[in-house]
Enzyme design. Structure first.
Site, PDB file in Angstrom:
ATOM      1  CE  LYS A  22      25.939 -22.484 -36.461  1.00  0.00           C
ATOM      2  NZ  LYS A  22      24.888 -22.386 -36.106  1.00  0.00           N
ATOM      3  CG  ASN A  23      22.303 -21.198 -39.031  1.00  0.00           C
ATOM      4  OD1 ASN A  23      22.764 -22.264 -37.907  1.00  0.00           O
ATOM      5  ND2 ASN A  23      22.889 -19.547 -38.379  1.00  0.00           N
ATOM      6  NE  ARG A  94      18.441 -22.763 -27.099  1.00  0.00           N
ATOM      7  CZ  ARG A  94      16.995 -22.482 -27.631  1.00  0.00           C
ATOM      8  NH1 ARG A  94      17.067 -22.118 -28.947  1.00  0.00           N
ATOM      9  NH2 ARG A  94      16.107 -22.222 -27.111  1.00  0.00           N
ATOM     10  CB  CYS A 118      22.760 -21.461 -25.654  1.00  0.00           C
ATOM     11  SG  CYS A 118      22.446 -20.216 -26.660  1.00  0.00           S
ATOM     12  NE  ARG A 123      19.470 -19.112 -29.205  1.00  0.00           N
ATOM     13  CZ  ARG A 123      20.048 -19.575 -30.686  1.00  0.00           C
ATOM     14  NH1 ARG A 123      21.643 -20.287 -29.604  1.00  0.00           N
ATOM     15  NH2 ARG A 123      20.145 -19.788 -31.637  1.00  0.00           N
ATOM     16  N   PRO A 124      13.859 -19.025 -25.623  1.00  0.00           N
ATOM     17  CG  PRO A 124      12.337 -16.903 -25.114  1.00  0.00           C
ATOM     18  CD  PRO A 124      13.908 -17.549 -25.844  1.00  0.00           C
ATOM     19  CB  VAL A 125      11.352 -23.636 -27.555  1.00  0.00           C
ATOM     20  CG1 VAL A 125      12.828 -23.447 -28.089  1.00  0.00           C
ATOM     21  CG2 VAL A 125      10.851 -24.220 -26.602  1.00  0.00           C
ATOM     22  CG  ASP A 126       7.831 -18.067 -26.400  1.00  0.00           C
ATOM     23  OD1 ASP A 126       8.921 -18.205 -26.709  1.00  0.00           O
ATOM     24  OD2 ASP A 126       6.806 -17.136 -26.728  1.00  0.00           O
ATOM     25  CG  LEU A 127       7.328 -16.920 -30.198  1.00  0.00           C
ATOM     26  CD1 LEU A 127       8.573 -16.704 -31.158  1.00  0.00           C
ATOM     27  CD2 LEU A 127       6.683 -16.677 -30.252  1.00  0.00           C
ATOM     28  CG  ASP A 307      24.031 -15.956 -36.283  1.00  0.00           C
ATOM     29  OD1 ASP A 307      23.997 -15.792 -35.340  1.00  0.00           O
ATOM     30  OD2 ASP A 307      23.253 -16.548 -37.122  1.00  0.00           O
ATOM     31  CB  ILE A 329      18.758 -10.786 -32.359  1.00  0.00           C
ATOM     32  CG1 ILE A 329      18.819 -10.054 -33.361  1.00  0.00           C
ATOM     33  CG2 ILE A 329      18.201 -12.136 -32.841  1.00  0.00           C
ATOM     34  CD1 ILE A 329      17.279  -9.503 -33.789  1.00  0.00           C
ATOM     35  NE  ARG A 399      26.907 -25.075 -32.085  1.00  0.00           N
ATOM     36  CZ  ARG A 399      26.199 -23.308 -31.757  1.00  0.00           C
ATOM     37  NH1 ARG A 399      26.224 -23.102 -30.398  1.00  0.00           N
ATOM     38  NH2 ARG A 399      24.689 -23.253 -32.890  1.00  0.00           N
TER      39      ARG A 399
HETATM   40  C1  LIG Z   1      20.579 -22.923 -36.112  1.00  0.00           C
HETATM   41  C2  LIG Z   1      19.726 -21.556 -36.157  1.00  0.00           C
HETATM   42  O1  LIG Z   1      19.485 -21.603 -37.797  1.00  0.00           O
HETATM   43  N1  LIG Z   1      20.612 -20.563 -35.623  1.00  0.00           N
HETATM   44  C3  LIG Z   1      20.040 -19.143 -36.320  1.00  0.00           C
HETATM   45  C4  LIG Z   1      18.452 -19.316 -35.587  1.00  0.00           C
HETATM   46  O2  LIG Z   1      18.804 -19.213 -34.149  1.00  0.00           O
HETATM   47  P1  LIG Z   1      16.734 -18.907 -33.726  1.00  0.00           P
HETATM   48  O3  LIG Z   1      15.714 -19.764 -35.018  1.00  0.00           O
HETATM   49  O4  LIG Z   1      17.382 -20.129 -32.029  1.00  0.00           O
HETATM   50  O5  LIG Z   1      16.355 -18.029 -33.510  1.00  0.00           O
HETATM   51  P2  LIG Z   1      15.249 -17.437 -33.760  1.00  0.00           P
HETATM   52  O6  LIG Z   1      14.772 -15.756 -34.490  1.00  0.00           O
HETATM   53  O7  LIG Z   1      13.900 -18.196 -33.884  1.00  0.00           O
HETATM   54  O8  LIG Z   1      14.957 -16.177 -31.784  1.00  0.00           O
HETATM   55  C5  LIG Z   1      15.705 -15.052 -32.420  1.00  0.00           C
HETATM   56  C6  LIG Z   1      14.892 -13.897 -30.556  1.00  0.00           C
HETATM   57  O9  LIG Z   1      13.346 -14.918 -31.042  1.00  0.00           O
HETATM   58  C7  LIG Z   1      13.182 -15.427 -29.273  1.00  0.00           C
HETATM   59  N2  LIG Z   1      12.461 -15.855 -29.256  1.00  0.00           N
HETATM   60  C8  LIG Z   1      12.201 -16.771 -30.338  1.00  0.00           C
HETATM   61  C9  LIG Z   1      11.829 -18.405 -30.305  1.00  0.00           C
HETATM   62  C10 LIG Z   1      11.136 -18.059 -29.386  1.00  0.00           C
HETATM   63  O10 LIG Z   1       9.802 -19.274 -30.017  1.00  0.00           O
HETATM   64  N3  LIG Z   1      10.880 -17.347 -28.531  1.00  0.00           N
HETATM   65  C11 LIG Z   1      10.962 -16.413 -28.248  1.00  0.00           C
HETATM   66  O11 LIG Z   1      11.378 -15.767 -27.527  1.00  0.00           O
HETATM   67  C12 LIG Z   1      14.590 -15.723 -29.202  1.00  0.00           C
HETATM   68  O12 LIG Z   1      15.287 -16.261 -27.441  1.00  0.00           O
HETATM   69  C13 LIG Z   1      15.652 -14.762 -29.740  1.00  0.00           C
HETATM   70  O13 LIG Z   1      15.743 -13.767 -28.161  1.00  0.00           O
HETATM   71  O14 LIG Z   1      18.641 -17.429 -35.673  1.00  0.00           O
HETATM   72  C14 LIG Z   1      19.315 -16.652 -34.871  1.00  0.00           C
HETATM   73  C15 LIG Z   1      18.590 -14.986 -35.503  1.00  0.00           C
HETATM   74  O15 LIG Z   1      18.752 -14.463 -36.921  1.00  0.00           O
HETATM   75  C16 LIG Z   1      20.617 -16.417 -35.126  1.00  0.00           C
HETATM   76  O16 LIG Z   1      21.490 -16.270 -34.786  1.00  0.00           O
HETATM   77  C17 LIG Z   1      20.719 -18.232 -35.595  1.00  0.00           C
HETATM   78  O17 LIG Z   1      22.157 -18.363 -36.103  1.00  0.00           O
HETATM   79  C1  LIG Z   2      23.943 -18.567 -32.967  1.00  0.00           C
HETATM   80  C2  LIG Z   2      24.103 -19.979 -33.719  1.00  0.00           C
HETATM   81  O1  LIG Z   2      23.676 -20.595 -33.642  1.00  0.00           O
HETATM   82  P1  LIG Z   2      23.010 -21.386 -33.177  1.00  0.00           P
HETATM   83  O2  LIG Z   2      21.120 -20.862 -33.162  1.00  0.00           O
HETATM   84  O3  LIG Z   2      22.898 -23.222 -33.049  1.00  0.00           O
HETATM   85  O4  LIG Z   2      23.096 -21.926 -31.499  1.00  0.00           O
HETATM   86  C3  LIG Z   2      25.020 -19.086 -34.931  1.00  0.00           C
HETATM   87  O5  LIG Z   2      25.118 -20.125 -35.885  1.00  0.00           O
HETATM   88  O6  LIG Z   2      25.823 -18.335 -34.586  1.00  0.00           O
END
Ligand SMILES: CC(=O)N[C@H]1[C@@H](OP(=O)(O)OP(=O)(O)OC[C@H]2O[C@@H](n3ccc(=O)[nH]c3=O)[C@H](O)[C@@H]2O)O[C@H](CO)[C@@H](O)[C@@H]1O
Ligand SMILES: C=C(OP(=O)(O)O)C(=O)O
Length: 420
Positions: A22-23, A94, A118, A123-127, A307, A329, A399
């Site tokens: 999936k990821n 997301r 969620c 889960r911010p997207v600032d980065l 995960d 995380i 999902r």
């Molecule tokens: C679709 C997908 O591939 N999802 C995976 C992806 O989620 P995702 O890509 O969302 O995970 P990230 O590695 O970005 O997030 C990890 C941590 O960084 C924080 N963060 C992230 C981005 C940002 O701009 N700012 C910030 O603070 C998040 O809130 C979280 O606490 O990696 C996670 C960590 O291995 C997995 O659990 C998810 O299954």
């Molecule tokens: C947290 C997960 O996925 P997503 O980032 O799509 O919410 C996951 O695959 O466990």
């Protein structure tokens, strides 16, 4: 809403085929936005998130077609007619935020709904946004949307991520393929899915080196072209079914499973008394003795994956002795704990750590799925428990896991889906 009814107590034996990840698959589909030629993906899993990503790409104007008869090959192509990712789709999944970088790189503008938090965290997207700004984008937030523009195109830069975010690394890597000059991503995420994405992008004509390390370099090119790529096997699905073998005291061959992608998880299994071996194209998992309590801390790859945390929580709830799981995380990823406790587990949460005191056995109960991996931890508990477990809100599970009931039932589990 569908439910699962599980009657536990049967050790699982047999083979389970692991699907495409999936990821990885979600981002590989998004890569289709980076070219007007066709990108053909094989080993595509049949899961709801892939259907959601298909819907998103379709509303951007692409055509996503199934090729052949086995429904595991998708062809993505066509012109982008809309650079907007609407709230109704982004709020479902997301990973939709991953279209931001490719749309900006290709169309020089994008309007993407902010994904919001969620169940497992804010889960911010600032980065993602700061990284794209470093590549020259102007970004404003308005009415719940990210408005991003780069009228003269993106320009490569050195981006130092303060945290090795999976999504930010992928968004920036995709955007940088079409930026002018060189981009460096320092402290990049090192997950195997990063390597899979880079391999596909390189097959499309990108120039990426270092994927899978903390330092990724991308030389921008004028345009990408079509390619064919096989999605890597899902290491989390594989680890999850490995837990099913372990918790039931069974023996499973997980076809397509790769021990190399599961390093820290394999070490945790071994410490807990579970044998894991690679046998050709399959990972074999068996348990003959007692499970032992262990301590685990989730970390970015190559550390223990968040995960897999919920699934190990179920496993350790029936291990001898005490275990501690620390989640580093996501700030809210223990929602399965009260549900596991309703089945007889003894788990206490203190901040970001959970102490699990192993019990001799669990008992079936009605329980509720709260997120994707939490759902499977309750299935695992149900497979080990005496009596009947009824799991509701199965849509969370759908999902990311394909044909769970068929795969488990083929190995001796008593599990059925009740439609409703
Ligand atoms: C679709 C997908 O591939 N999802 C995976 C992806 O989620 P995702 O890509 O969302 O995970 P990230 O590695 O970005 O997030 C990890 C941590 O960084 C924080 N963060 C992230 C981005 C940002 O701009 N700012 C910030 O603070 C998040 O809130 C979280 O606490 O990696 C996670 C960590 O291995 C997995 O659990 C998810 O299954
Ligand atoms: C947290 C997960 O996925 P997503 O980032 O799509 O919410 C996951 O695959 O466990």
């Amino acid at each position: 809403m569908d439910r699962f009814i599980i009657r536990g107590g049967k050790p699982l034996h047999g083979e389970i085929t692991i699907g495409g990840a999936k990821n990885a698959g979600l981002k590989l589909l998004v890569a289709g936005l980076l070219t007007s030629e066709r990108l053909v993906l094989t080993n595509v899993p049949h899961i709801a998130d892939i259907a959601t990503m298909r819907a998103l790409l379709t509303q951007h104007g692409l055509t996503v077609e199934t090729v052949g008869n086995d429904n595991t090959t998708l062809s993505v192509g066509g012109e982008i007619t809309s650079t907007e990712a609407p709230y109704d789709i982004v709020s479902k999944m997301r990973a939709s935020i991953l279209v931001l970088g490719p749309l900006l790189a290709r169309c020089r503008e994008a309007r993407v709904s902010l994904p919001g938090g969620c169940a497992i965290g804010t889960r911010p997207v600032d980065l993602h946004l700061k990284g794209l700004e470093a590549l020259g984008a102007t970004i404003t937030l308005e009415n719940g949307y990210i408005n991003a523009r780069a009228p003269n195109g993106l320009v490569g830069d050195r981006i130092m991520l303060p945290f090795a975010s999976v999504g930010a690394t992928e968004n920036l890597m995709m955007a940088a393929t079409l930026a002018k000059g060189r981009t460096e991503i320092v402290n990049a995420a090192r997950e195997p899915e990063m390597v899979d994405l880079a391999n596909c992008l390189n097959a499309m004509g990108a120039k990426i080196t270092g994927a899978g390390t903390g330092h990724i370099m991308i030389e921008g090119v004028e345009a990408l072209h079509g390619a064919q790529h096989r999605i890597m096997s899902d290491r989390i699905e594989c680890g999850t079914y490995a837990c099913a073998a372990a918790i039931t005291g069974g023996d499973l061959r997980l076809i397509g499973g790769q021990i190399d992608h599961l390093g820290a998880v394999v070490r945790a299994f071994e410490e807990a008394g579970v044998e894991v071996t690679q046998e050709g194209d399959a990972m074999r998992v068996r348990r003959t003795g007692a499970l032992r309590g262990i301590d685990i801390m989730t970390e970015p790859y190559p550390g223990f994956p968040t995960d897999m945390q919920a699934q190990f929580m179920a496993l350790l709830s029936v291990a001898e002795g005490a275990s501690m799981i620390t989640e580093t995380i996501f700030e809210n990823r223990f929602m399965h704990v009260p549900e596991l406790n309703r089945m007889g587990a003894r788990i206490n949460v203190h901040g970001s750590s959970a102490i699990i005191r192993g019990v001799h056995s669990l008992s079936g109960a009605p329980v509720m799925a709260t997120d994707l991996r939490a759902s499977f931890s309750l299935i695992l508990a149900g497979l080990a428990a005496h009596g009947e477990t009824i799991l509701s809100r199965v849509y969370h599970l759908d999902r990311g896991y394909e044909a769970v009931e068929r795969k488990l039932a083929a190995c001796g589990a008593q599990i059925e889906r009740v439609k409703g």
